[in-house]
Write an enzyme that holds these catalytic residues in place. Structure first.
Site, PDB file in Angstrom:
ATOM      1  N   THR A  70       0.821  -1.223   0.000  1.00  0.00           N
ATOM      2  CA  THR A  70       0.000   0.000   0.000  1.00  0.00           C
ATOM      3  C   THR A  70       0.849   1.265   0.000  1.00  0.00           C
ATOM      4  OG1 THR A  70      -0.126  -0.016   2.416  1.00  0.00           O
ATOM      5  CG2 THR A  70      -1.890  -1.137   1.211  1.00  0.00           C
ATOM      6  N   LYS A 140      -4.957  12.787   8.964  1.00  0.00           N
ATOM      7  CA  LYS A 140      -4.606  14.173   8.649  1.00  0.00           C
ATOM      8  C   LYS A 140      -5.667  14.816   7.769  1.00  0.00           C
ATOM      9  CE  LYS A 140      -1.009  17.052   6.580  1.00  0.00           C
ATOM     10  NZ  LYS A 140       0.398  17.136   6.134  1.00  0.00           N
ATOM     11  N   HIS A 279      -6.727   3.079  51.824  1.00  0.00           N
ATOM     12  CA  HIS A 279      -5.941   4.184  51.271  1.00  0.00           C
ATOM     13  C   HIS A 279      -4.546   3.726  50.855  1.00  0.00           C
ATOM     14  CE1 HIS A 279      -9.184   6.823  52.261  1.00  0.00           C
ATOM     15  NE2 HIS A 279      -9.098   6.557  53.550  1.00  0.00           N
TER      16      HIS A 279
END
Length: 527
Positions: A70, A140, A279
């Site tokens: 590609t 883009k 905690h």
């Protein structure tokens, strides 16, 4: 700015074929021309769909074992061309470039290949090149091009096209571009992190971290903070991989505390063990012959703090242990499995979250830990440090007894998981006092002893359980005062890293009181 853009041509090239046929059929129903590559092409054609081979578009066959297929102007020009720019349109016409309006790509499974332990060459071959290049090009140009990188988004795309007669909105394309850029960033992060490990580079010039959204959270540590939970793809057993059987959605603090609890209990070995966390600090840790006994002994350490805590077990939850746990309010229970009977007992407590995993995390596994600071972040190896009895150095006249030694090793393991300055009193394989997070080590020593005194009063005991206990300190005693305080609380043996300028003074104080003390030559600061 362009809003609705119809999709006339789509390039599809995916490694993960989940949902592919449904998507392709939906696209074909809108008259979209399909272009594809190799395996994706074959699957679509076998399903009876009309698809063009990307080689027809580029004029070049796939080559070099599929590495090049590609990377061609006819593909990237079709993705990048601005449809409202006359020069771009002229260039497209001159070179026979057709616009590509939709790109559907998911990348070679690099992360999965690494996770399976594949060899170096196989990992290299699973680094995608053409996929990220196309994704970045399409992202883009999202004013005109829709990009999809995750099968999760197929249904949203199909719904968009159904609602808008084959087109997508700008808002949709922008969101998909964001997802796409995030995906390629995460992919590159995985590759760079793997390669740094392969060449044993501890400080690469650039360092990045990435994750995949597991769930948005209602808020962070406090209601005014937004938050989300991301997984890193390593599949390390724990809260990120656990199955939740019941209870409310986990909060930011739940996740943080549950992780701390499960990492601690995984460090305790094979014997039935329990850690109760509040905690991010343990308020009770114990090992015993049975899981229910381990829970009971952990709970005795600090019953006040255990209320509303997190319980972690290193063995599958059984009915007897479940019956004990539900006697008080508990936020989360995590274990490597749970019996049907235990699940049924928990079912009556709708707010109690039950999490199960397939295994315990490996406490010796290497991993990176990072922390943000203003203008940057700190990166280090997670604390996977372990010692054995052979690593210990006896520094006092009296060596520890076998019983003391076993408790010292247990206390040392717990100390690794307590916020500094950490002081841990242990007796018979269970914590009996925990001092955490104080600015002064002697204050941690006093607080742990005082909490033990309070529990002795609550339980009606004739003396605090610190009498006859051992003590672990995560770092050296800078002065003798902390050791003296521990001795006054009834401690008989001490384990600490050593290395203070006043070690001789501390050792002398131990000898004066008949204490046994060993040095580990390893520190476990936890900030």
């Amino acid at each position: 700015m362009t809003n609705l853009v119809p999709i006339g041509r789509a390039l599809i090239s995916v490694s993960d074929k989940t949902g592919l046929l449904d998507l392709a059929r939906a696209l074909a129903s809108h008259g979209v021309e399909l272009i594809s590559t190799s395996g994706t092409l074959m699957m679509l054609r076998t399903a009876g769909l009309k698809v063009r081979d990307v080689a027809e578009v580029t004029g070049f066959p796939e080559m070099m074992d599929g590495r090049v297929k590609t990377l061609h102007p006819n593909v990237h020009g079709g993705l990048l061309a601005l449809r409202d720019d006359d020069e771009h349109l002229v260039a497209m016409a001159a070179h026979g470039i057709e616009p590509i309006d939709l790109l559907v790509v998911n990348l070679y499974p690099f992360e999965e290949t690494v996770a399976k332990g594949a060899d170096h060459a196989t990992c290299i071959e699973n680094i995608d090149i053409g996929g990220p290049a196309m994704i970045r090009a399409a992202s883009k140009n999202h004013r005109f091009v829709t990009v999809i990188t995750d099968p999760f988004d197929y249904d949203a795309l199909i719904a968009q096209m159904k609602t808008h007669d084959g087109a997508t909105t700008l808002a949709f394309r922008q969101k998909q571009a964001l997802t796409a850029y995030s995906r390629t960033a995460a992919y590159d992060t995985a590759v760079s992190t793997w390669l740094a490990g392969e060449i044993k580079e501890p400080t690469p010039r650039y360092r990045s971290f990435a994750g995949k959204l597991a769930q948005p959270l209602r808020y962070g540590e406090n209601p005014h903070q937004s938050a989300a939970f991301y997984t890193d793809g390593t599949r390390r057993p724990g809260v990120a991989t656990a199955r939740q059987w019941q209870g409310k959605e986990l909060s930011y603090n739940n996740i943080n505390d549950t992780d701390a609890a499960f990492e601690l209990v995984a460090d305790l070995g094979q014997a039935p063990s329990c850690a109760i966390i509040k905690h991010a600090n343990p308020c009770g840790v114990a090992t015993a012959a049975t899981l229910v006994e381990a829970y009971k002994r952990a709970y005795v350490c600090d019953q006040t703090s255990a209320f509303g805590g997190i319980v972690a077990l290193n063995q599958p939850l059984d009915a007897e242990t479940a019956e004990e746990i539900v006697k008080i309010f508990t936020e989360v229970v995590i274990a490597p499995g749970a019996s049907d009977e235990a699940k049924a007992i928990f079912a009556g407590k709708k707010n109690l979250r039950l999490l199960t995993t397939s295994a315990l995390p490996d406490p010796k596994a290497k991993a990176l830990a990072f922390k943000q600071v203003a203008g940057g972040f700190l990166v280090q190896d997670r604390d996977a440090g372990h010692i054995t009895t052979a690593d210990l150095k006896v520094v006092t006249k009296r060596p520890p007894t076998d019983k003391e030694l076993a408790d010292l090793m247990f206390a040392w393991t717990v100390a690794k998981h307590v916020k500094s300055n950490a002081i841990i009193y242990v007796k018979d394989g269970a914590t009996v006092g925990v001092g955490a997070g104080q600015m002064s080590r002697v204050d941690s020593t006093r607080i742990a002893a005082r909490k033990a005194e309070d529990m002795a009063e609550t339980l009606g005991l004739p003396a605090p359980l610190t009498k006859g206990a051992v003590v672990a300190s995560d770092a050296f005693f800078p002065f003798a005062d902390g050791l003296i305080t521990a001795a006054e609380a009834g401690a008989t043996a001490i384990i600490q890293p050593g290395g203070s300028m006043r070690d001789d003074e501390v050792i002398a104080a131990a000898d004066e009181r008949g204490l046994a003390m060993v040095f580990t030559n390893m520190r476990h600061f936890r900030h």
